[in-house]
Design a protein around this motif. Structure first.
Motif, mmCIF file in Angstrom:
data_model
loop_
_atom_site.group_PDB
_atom_site.id
_atom_site.type_symbol
_atom_site.label_atom_id
_atom_site.label_comp_id
_atom_site.label_asym_id
_atom_site.label_seq_id
_atom_site.Cartn_x
_atom_site.Cartn_y
_atom_site.Cartn_z
ATOM 1 N N GLY A 31 0.708 -1.217 -0.212
ATOM 2 C CA GLY A 31 0.024 -0.079 0.013
ATOM 3 C C GLY A 31 0.886 1.333 -0.110
ATOM 4 N N ILE A 32 0.214 2.311 -0.073
ATOM 5 C CA ILE A 32 0.827 3.569 -0.269
ATOM 6 C C ILE A 32 0.077 4.581 0.770
ATOM 7 C CG2 ILE A 32 1.537 5.680 -1.541
ATOM 8 C CD1 ILE A 32 1.189 3.724 -3.928
ATOM 9 N N ASN A 33 0.562 5.394 1.719
ATOM 10 C CA ASN A 33 0.006 6.102 2.534
ATOM 11 C C ASN A 33 0.746 7.623 2.175
ATOM 12 O OD1 ASN A 33 0.696 3.811 4.390
ATOM 13 N ND2 ASN A 33 -1.134 4.511 4.793
ATOM 14 N N GLU A 34 -0.326 8.633 2.245
ATOM 15 C CA GLU A 34 0.077 10.018 2.006
ATOM 16 C C GLU A 34 -0.017 10.428 3.488
ATOM 17 O OE1 GLU A 34 -2.885 11.885 -0.322
ATOM 18 O OE2 GLU A 34 -2.400 10.704 -2.257
ATOM 19 N N VAL A 35 1.295 11.178 3.582
ATOM 20 C CA VAL A 35 1.605 11.715 4.742
ATOM 21 C C VAL A 35 1.613 13.112 4.688
ATOM 22 C CG1 VAL A 35 3.494 11.695 6.804
ATOM 23 C CG2 VAL A 35 2.785 9.559 5.332
ATOM 24 N N TYR A 36 1.156 13.920 5.566
ATOM 25 C CA TYR A 36 1.220 15.383 5.601
ATOM 26 C C TYR A 36 1.862 15.907 6.824
ATOM 27 C CZ TYR A 36 -2.417 15.002 1.810
ATOM 28 O OH TYR A 36 -2.993 14.685 0.712
ATOM 29 N N GLY A 51 2.039 21.251 6.054
ATOM 30 C CA GLY A 51 0.985 20.869 5.057
ATOM 31 C C GLY A 51 1.691 20.013 3.878
ATOM 32 N N ALA A 52 3.029 20.069 3.921
ATOM 33 C CA ALA A 52 3.743 19.109 2.780
ATOM 34 C C ALA A 52 3.319 17.684 2.750
ATOM 35 C CB ALA A 52 5.185 19.348 2.823
ATOM 36 N N LYS A 53 3.327 17.294 1.569
ATOM 37 C CA LYS A 53 2.764 15.949 1.331
ATOM 38 C C LYS A 53 3.913 14.861 0.828
ATOM 39 C CE LYS A 53 0.174 14.451 -2.569
ATOM 40 N NZ LYS A 53 -0.812 14.510 -3.097
ATOM 41 N N SER A 54 3.886 13.909 1.634
ATOM 42 C CA SER A 54 5.111 12.659 1.364
ATOM 43 C C SER A 54 4.416 11.469 1.180
ATOM 44 C CB SER A 54 6.142 12.795 2.331
ATOM 45 O OG SER A 54 5.429 12.516 3.731
ATOM 46 N N TYR A 55 4.905 10.563 0.800
ATOM 47 C CA TYR A 55 4.476 9.225 0.545
ATOM 48 C C TYR A 55 5.236 8.132 1.393
ATOM 49 C CZ TYR A 55 1.921 11.117 -3.339
ATOM 50 O OH TYR A 55 0.962 11.748 -4.064
ATOM 51 N N LYS A 56 4.622 7.235 2.003
ATOM 52 C CA LYS A 56 5.313 6.023 2.958
ATOM 53 C C LYS A 56 4.741 4.875 1.957
ATOM 54 C CE LYS A 56 4.867 3.635 7.268
ATOM 55 N NZ LYS A 56 3.934 3.766 8.485
ATOM 56 N N VAL A 57 5.568 4.194 1.161
ATOM 57 C CA VAL A 57 5.468 2.908 0.233
ATOM 58 C C VAL A 57 5.551 1.849 1.211
ATOM 59 C CG1 VAL A 57 6.284 1.877 -1.677
ATOM 60 C CG2 VAL A 57 5.984 4.288 -1.804
ATOM 61 N N ARG A 58 4.573 1.108 1.417
ATOM 62 C CA ARG A 58 4.784 -0.194 2.290
ATOM 63 C C ARG A 58 4.923 -1.577 1.424
ATOM 64 N NH1 ARG A 58 0.458 -1.364 4.652
ATOM 65 N NH2 ARG A 58 -0.956 -0.208 3.584
ATOM 66 N N LEU A 59 6.075 -2.364 1.561
ATOM 67 C CA LEU A 59 6.128 -3.651 0.834
ATOM 68 C C LEU A 59 6.168 -4.527 1.940
ATOM 69 C CD1 LEU A 59 8.931 -2.125 -1.280
ATOM 70 C CD2 LEU A 59 6.596 -2.499 -2.088
#
Length: 166
Positions: A117-122, A126-134
């Protein structure tokens, strides 16, 4: 065939004033120019009219080529197009489709590994980053090393990316 540089530049190997200014502005890179010229050359011997090359990212031992549309066009029958690109570039080449669907784009890049899955983290700013789960069992199936993969995903998503194994 669509490439970041104009037809004249792709065929001549020399950049016009417009393409030179785009290169200077960072809208594309020297590697993008090289791949565009190479694809223009390869279209004589392969059916590349429907190809839509977007961007190339050098990841050290691997070059990631991003395309919009059918990935199979740049792979070619029996992988002949991607093999010729790899031979000319001198590195392994991976082709992935760049779409509005972040999950599909990431899945193409990490294939054959599976994506949990992919989580959008703010952040607080307010900056958006992504957490890519494997899955941790997929670590050995990764097509490129973890640092190169994070670098590629950051370039593609234009945002910070952290890869975690669950």
């Amino acid at each position: 065939m669509k490439v970041p540089i104009c037809e004249l530049c792709a065929s001549s190997g020399t950049l016009c004033a417009d393409c030179s200014s785009k290169l200077a502005d960072g809208r594309f890179t020297e590697l993008d120019v090289k791949i565009s010229s190479l694809l223009h050359e390869l279209r004589r011997s392969h059916e590349l009219e429907n190809a839509e090359f977007t961007k190339a990212i050098d990841l050290g031992r691997v070059v990631l080529i991003l395309t919009k549309g059918d990935v199979g066009v740049l792979i070619g029958k029996e992988g002949k197009v991607v093999a010729e690109i790899s031979k000319k570039v001198g590195k392994k080449v991976r082709i992935a489709e760049l779409t509005a669907d972040v999950k599909k784009t990431i899945s193409d890049i990490i294939m054959p590994a599976q994506l949990l899955g992919i989580n959008e983290v703010y952040g607080a700013d307010g900056a958006k980053s992504y957490k890519v789960r494997l899955p941790s069992s997929e670590m050995r199936r990764m097509p490129i090393d973890l640092n190169s993969l994070e670098k590629a995903l950051q370039a593609v998503l234009e945002s910070d990316v952290k890869i975690v194994f669950d």
